[in-house]
Scaffold this motif. Sequence first.
Motif, mmCIF file in Angstrom:
data_model
loop_
_atom_site.group_PDB
_atom_site.id
_atom_site.type_symbol
_atom_site.label_atom_id
_atom_site.label_comp_id
_atom_site.label_asym_id
_atom_site.label_seq_id
_atom_site.Cartn_x
_atom_site.Cartn_y
_atom_site.Cartn_z
ATOM 1 N N PRO A 1 0.821 -1.224 0.000
ATOM 2 C CA PRO A 1 0.000 0.000 0.000
ATOM 3 C C PRO A 1 0.852 1.271 0.000
ATOM 4 C CG PRO A 1 0.098 -0.913 2.204
ATOM 5 C CD PRO A 1 0.924 -1.818 1.338
ATOM 6 N N HIS A 2 2.104 1.154 -0.412
ATOM 7 C CA HIS A 2 3.017 2.306 -0.456
ATOM 8 C C HIS A 2 4.125 1.989 -1.452
ATOM 9 C CE1 HIS A 2 5.773 -0.209 1.740
ATOM 10 N NE2 HIS A 2 4.889 -0.360 2.730
ATOM 11 N N LEU A 3 5.013 2.943 -1.657
ATOM 12 C CA LEU A 3 6.084 2.725 -2.646
ATOM 13 C C LEU A 3 7.446 2.495 -1.989
ATOM 14 C CD1 LEU A 3 5.123 5.435 -5.334
ATOM 15 C CD2 LEU A 3 4.631 2.982 -5.354
ATOM 16 N N ASN A 4 7.437 2.261 -0.705
ATOM 17 C CA ASN A 4 8.698 2.093 0.015
ATOM 18 C C ASN A 4 9.238 0.670 -0.205
ATOM 19 O OD1 ASN A 4 10.793 1.989 1.820
ATOM 20 N ND2 ASN A 4 9.693 3.116 3.432
ATOM 21 N N LEU A 5 10.433 0.578 -0.785
ATOM 22 C CA LEU A 5 10.993 -0.740 -1.083
ATOM 23 C C LEU A 5 11.973 -1.223 -0.006
ATOM 24 C CD1 LEU A 5 11.429 -0.360 -4.952
ATOM 25 C CD2 LEU A 5 9.896 -1.948 -3.773
ATOM 26 N N ASP A 6 11.992 -0.548 1.114
ATOM 27 C CA ASP A 6 12.800 -1.038 2.235
ATOM 28 C C ASP A 6 12.167 -2.339 2.746
ATOM 29 O OD1 ASP A 6 13.930 -1.635 4.656
ATOM 30 O OD2 ASP A 6 13.963 0.439 5.366
ATOM 31 N N PRO A 7 12.894 -3.453 2.690
ATOM 32 C CA PRO A 7 12.289 -4.740 3.084
ATOM 33 C C PRO A 7 11.625 -4.696 4.459
ATOM 34 C CG PRO A 7 14.433 -5.102 2.088
ATOM 35 C CD PRO A 7 14.279 -3.606 2.248
ATOM 36 N N LYS A 8 12.132 -3.860 5.346
ATOM 37 C CA LYS A 8 11.531 -3.798 6.695
ATOM 38 C C LYS A 8 10.149 -3.171 6.675
ATOM 39 C CE LYS A 8 14.918 -1.575 8.851
ATOM 40 N NZ LYS A 8 15.952 -1.452 7.803
ATOM 41 N N GLU A 9 9.898 -2.355 5.666
ATOM 42 C CA GLU A 9 8.612 -1.651 5.589
ATOM 43 C C GLU A 9 7.589 -2.386 4.723
ATOM 44 O OE1 GLU A 9 8.215 0.949 7.424
ATOM 45 O OE2 GLU A 9 10.343 1.013 7.995
ATOM 46 N N MET A 10 8.022 -3.460 4.089
ATOM 47 C CA MET A 10 7.116 -4.141 3.144
ATOM 48 C C MET A 10 6.240 -5.164 3.854
ATOM 49 S SD MET A 10 9.786 -4.480 -0.046
ATOM 50 C CE MET A 10 8.667 -4.854 -1.371
ATOM 51 N N TRP A 11 4.974 -5.197 3.473
ATOM 52 C CA TRP A 11 4.016 -6.118 4.084
ATOM 53 C C TRP A 11 4.323 -7.553 3.657
ATOM 54 C CZ3 TRP A 11 -1.045 -4.626 6.372
ATOM 55 C CH2 TRP A 11 -1.103 -3.267 6.682
ATOM 56 N N THR A 12 4.068 -8.464 4.593
ATOM 57 C CA THR A 12 4.359 -9.876 4.327
ATOM 58 C C THR A 12 3.109 -10.716 4.592
ATOM 59 O OG1 THR A 12 4.990 -10.417 6.580
ATOM 60 C CG2 THR A 12 6.716 -9.488 5.162
ATOM 61 N N LEU A 13 3.239 -12.004 4.366
ATOM 62 C CA LEU A 13 2.116 -12.913 4.636
ATOM 63 C C LEU A 13 1.656 -12.823 6.098
ATOM 64 C CD1 LEU A 13 3.106 -16.166 2.685
ATOM 65 C CD2 LEU A 13 0.978 -14.863 2.424
ATOM 66 N N ASP A 14 2.596 -12.527 6.990
ATOM 67 C CA ASP A 14 2.238 -12.465 8.415
ATOM 68 C C ASP A 14 1.132 -11.462 8.674
ATOM 69 O OD1 ASP A 14 4.181 -14.287 8.904
ATOM 70 O OD2 ASP A 14 5.689 -12.816 9.577
ATOM 71 N N GLU A 15 1.134 -10.364 7.916
ATOM 72 C CA GLU A 15 0.141 -9.301 8.183
ATOM 73 C C GLU A 15 -1.231 -9.606 7.593
ATOM 74 O OE1 GLU A 15 3.405 -8.086 6.970
ATOM 75 O OE2 GLU A 15 3.810 -8.232 9.105
ATOM 76 N N VAL A 16 -1.316 -10.611 6.707
ATOM 77 C CA VAL A 16 -2.628 -10.911 6.126
ATOM 78 C C VAL A 16 -3.171 -12.263 6.580
ATOM 79 C CG1 VAL A 16 -2.394 -9.424 4.098
ATOM 80 C CG2 VAL A 16 -1.533 -11.760 3.988
ATOM 81 N N ARG A 17 -2.385 -12.994 7.334
ATOM 82 C CA ARG A 17 -2.864 -14.282 7.868
ATOM 83 C C ARG A 17 -3.915 -14.042 8.944
ATOM 84 N NH1 ARG A 17 -1.565 -18.189 4.942
ATOM 85 N NH2 ARG A 17 0.607 -18.699 4.509
ATOM 86 N N GLY A 18 -4.886 -14.962 8.995
ATOM 87 C CA GLY A 18 -5.897 -14.869 10.050
ATOM 88 C C GLY A 18 -7.066 -13.976 9.688
ATOM 89 N N ILE A 19 -7.060 -13.432 8.493
ATOM 90 C CA ILE A 19 -8.186 -12.604 8.045
ATOM 91 C C ILE A 19 -9.008 -13.437 7.064
ATOM 92 C CG2 ILE A 19 -8.854 -10.519 6.787
ATOM 93 C CD1 ILE A 19 -6.108 -9.339 7.623
#
Lengths: 548, 364
Positions: free
Chosen positions: A494-512
Amino acid sequence: MSRASITKAHQKIQELSWEPTFVEPVDKYPTDYTFEKAPKKDPLKQVLRSYFPMEEEKDNRVFGAMDGAIRGNMFRQVQERWMEWQKLFLSIIPFPEISAARAMPLAINAVPNPEVHNGLAIQMIDEVRHSTIQMNLKRLYMNHYIDPAGFDLTEKGFANCYAGTIGRQFGEGFITGDAITAANVYLTIVAETAFTNVLFVAMPGEAAANGDYLLPTVFHSVQSDESRHISNGYSIILMALADERNRALLERDLRYAWWNNHAVVDAAIGTFIEYGTKDRRKDRESYAEAWRRWIYDDYYRSYLVPLEKYGLTIPHDLVEESWNRIWNKGYIHEVAQFFATGWFANYWRIDGMDDKDFEWFEFKYPGWYDKYGRWWEKYTELSKKNGHKPIAFEAEANYQYPHRCWTCMVPCLIREDTVMDEVDGQVRTYCSETCHWTDKVAFRPEYEGRPTPSMGKLSGQREWETLHHGKDLGDIMQDLGYIRDDGHTLVPQPHLNLDPKEMWTLDEVRGITLNSPNVLLNEMSPEEREQHMAEYKRGGPAGRPAAA
Amino acid sequence: MATEVKERSVPKPTFTDAEAGAKEFPSWQSRSYNYFTPRKRRATVYEDVTIDVQPDPARHLSQGWVYAFADGVGGYPQEWTALKSSNWHEFLDPNEEWEQTIYRNNANVVRQIGQNIEHGRLAHAYAAFDPAWVKVLERHVFAWAHAEHGIGMHVYTPAQRDAPTNMINNAMAVGAVHKLRFAQDLILYNLALSEEIDGFDGSVHKATWQEDPVWQPTREFVEKLTGTRDWAEQWFATSIVFEPMIGELFRSGFVMQVAALHGDFVTPTIMGAGESDAAREQRGARVLFRMLTDDAEHGAANREVLNGWLAEWNAVAENAARTLQPIWSQISEKVVRFEDSLERSQTRQRALLEDIGLAQEVTA
C-alpha cells in the motif's frame, strides 16, 4: 504506392472471392442480424503489399525508441506511482487485443461482403501485432524498472485477480455471443471508435508526463491502426442499417456496448490517469476533461449522433448518464478508492495521495476533499506496517466492502444506483439499471418479443469474492502467486517504500477471512436483504456505511 | 517596458532513480515471466509475448470464461476439435512468429516480388513469354490465386478463432495472412501483366476457377475445407493433404519447373514465395500433429481420427490432382510429366506423415 495505384490494386483484389457452389461454408458464429439488403463497400482501401512495409516501418520506429530509452536510461526518471499501475494495465490490454484478432472471423462470417472481408482480415493481423508489441513493452519494463515483481507474473495475475477480471470480461465480450453484437457493435463501433481515444491517446500523454515515453511510442503506433478498424466498423453498421429488421438489435447493442465500455474503460483508465500520475499541474487535463473532449465531442457528437440521420435511436440518455457518473457521482474516485482498498489482493503497489494531489483534485473536482480526502489520509496512515490489518479489514477505517456488479464486474460503488434482483435463481447486484437490463433483458434468447437465438449469455464464476469466500487471506495470496521470491513478502504494497523492513508480508494478512458480499446477501432472508440493501444504498461516498 | 515571459506549462522531468538495480529487496532481480516454463534455458521473445496471453480455465483462469455463446459454450473450448490433448499448451510454433517477424518477413517478400516484377518490365521480358505459356498463365496460374485466397480468408482465419491456445491460434493467424498476401501478390502480378502483354486477358482466371472442368475438384476441395467445423481438421486437411497433393503439385511440380523454359523467370519467384509460406505452415502442423499422435493418453485415438481424415481428404485430393493433369499438356516445352510431379507430391506427403507418426497406418 500512390493513392491511385492503391485504388486500382484494391479493385483488382476484389476478383479473388467467389460464390461457392459445391459446399456452403460452415456457419460457425451465428448472428440474428440480416444483411441481404446490404450495400457492398469498403471505405478504407488497403492491399497487403503496401500494408506490410508500412507496418514494418512503424515497428522500426518503435524498436528504435526502445533502444533509445534503454541507452538513455529512461527508468531514472519514471514515476513509480505510474509504473505500478502499468502492471495491471499491461496485463489486461494484450487480451482484448488478441481477442479482437479472434473476433474478426465472427464479423467475416456474418457479413456477406468480400470488400469488407479484406479489411477485417488485415485488422486480424493488426491485433496480433498489438498484443505482442504490448507484451514486449511490458517485458522491457520488467527488465529495466526497479521493481519487476508483478510484471513477472503478469498474465497469470491478470487471469486470477480481483481487478483483472473486470478487464477480462471486456475482451471476452469481443469473441462470444451474437457475431455482430460482439465483433462489430461492442468491439468496433464502441470500444475501438470511442474508447481507444482515452486508452491510446489520453493515457500515453499521462505516461509521458510521468517520465515514460515508451508507452506513448508503442500505443500511438497501435492507435495509428485504429482508423482502419473504425472504417471496418462503420461500413458494417451502414450495411446493417440498410435492413429495418436490424434496427432493434442495433439499438439494444449500442446501449449494452456503450454502457459496458463506459463502466469498464472509464473505471480503469480514469483511475490510471487521475490516481496514477504525479503530474499535478493545474492546467493539465483531468480525466473528465479528456473524456469530454475525446469521448463526448470526438465520438458521441461527431460519430454517433450523425447516425441519427439513418433513423437510428442513439442512447443519448446513457451518454449523459455516463458523464453524470463521472462528473457528479464521483465514479472514477470511487473506483480508485476501491482499487486501493483492495491493495492486498493484487500484484502492484498503490501509494496514497498527498497534499499536492489533494489540492489538484479539489481544483479539478470541487468538493472532492470532503468526500474522499479523509479516506486517503486514513489509507496513508494504514499503509504503514505497524500491527494493524489492511485497510479493507480495519474497523476504524469505517469502510464497507462493496457488492460486485454481476454484469460489468466493477463493484456497485455509486451506492444509490445499486439494483438488487433475483435473476436465474440467484440474488444478484448490479451497479446500475443498465447493467441490470443487460443481464436480465439484453443477453437473452428473446428480445422485445422476437427470438434472438444467437445472443450470448453471461457465464462463469463472475464474482472474485465469491470464488474465494471463507478463505484465509494469506492462503488466497499464496494460491494466486502474489508473493515475492523470498516466499514471504507480498508483491502488492500500500506504499512505494521498497525497504524490506517496511514491506508487508504474509504475516500481516494471515488470520483474516475474506467474505463475499453476494454469498452473505443470498444467505439472508428476503426481509433482511431488503433492509441490508436499503442501508447499502444510503451509504456515503468512499465506501462509508450508512449512518445508523 | 519589459516583456513578460510566460513560462510554458510542461511536466518537469524528475530524477526518480527507479531503474533496475537501484535498490535490493525481495524479487528485485525477478526479470523473467515466471508463469510458464520456457522450452530452453531462457524464454525466447516469441514465448514471452505469446504464451498465456489467452488464458483458459486449465491455465490461470480461476473464474472461468465470463461470456458464452447461446449454447453456453464460452472462450476456446477443447471440444471444437475431435482431437484431444493432455496439454494443448505444449504446442509452440517452430516459426516463432510475433510482431517483428511477421512484418519483416512479409515486407521482405512483397519488396522482393515488386522488384522482380519491375526487373521483368525493365528487361522487356514479358513480351518474350512463350504464347502458349501466356495462355496457361492467364487461365491456370492466376486461377490458383482463388485457392490461396479461399484458404486464407475462410479456412485459416476462422480456425485462428477456434483453437484452444494462443500459440496455435497465432500460428494460424500468420498462416492466414501468408495465404491472403500470396493471393494478392498473384492477382496484382496479373494486373501488371495485363498492362505489359498485348492481348493479355486479365480476367479469365475467375471463369477458369468457377467453370473450367480441370479446376472444379480443386475448388470443391477448398470449398469443402470452408465447410468444415473442426479447426484441427481444417489445418490437417490443408497442410498435410492439400498443400503437398495439390498445392505443391501445381506450384512447384508444374509452374516452377516449366515457367523459365518458356521465357518466364518472374512467375517462379512469386510462386516460390507462396511455396515457402506453405512450408512454414507445414512446419507448425508437423509439430502440432506429432504432439497429438505422441500424446500418452490420447495418441492412439488421435491417430485413428487423423487416419480417418487422411483417407477422406486424400481421396478428394487425388481426384483433384488427377483432374489437373491436362494443364501439363498445354505448354510447348513438355519438360515435366504429370506422373512425375504427382509422384514427387506423394513422396513429400509420405515424409510428412512419417514425421507426424501416421506412416505405418498409411502403408498398412
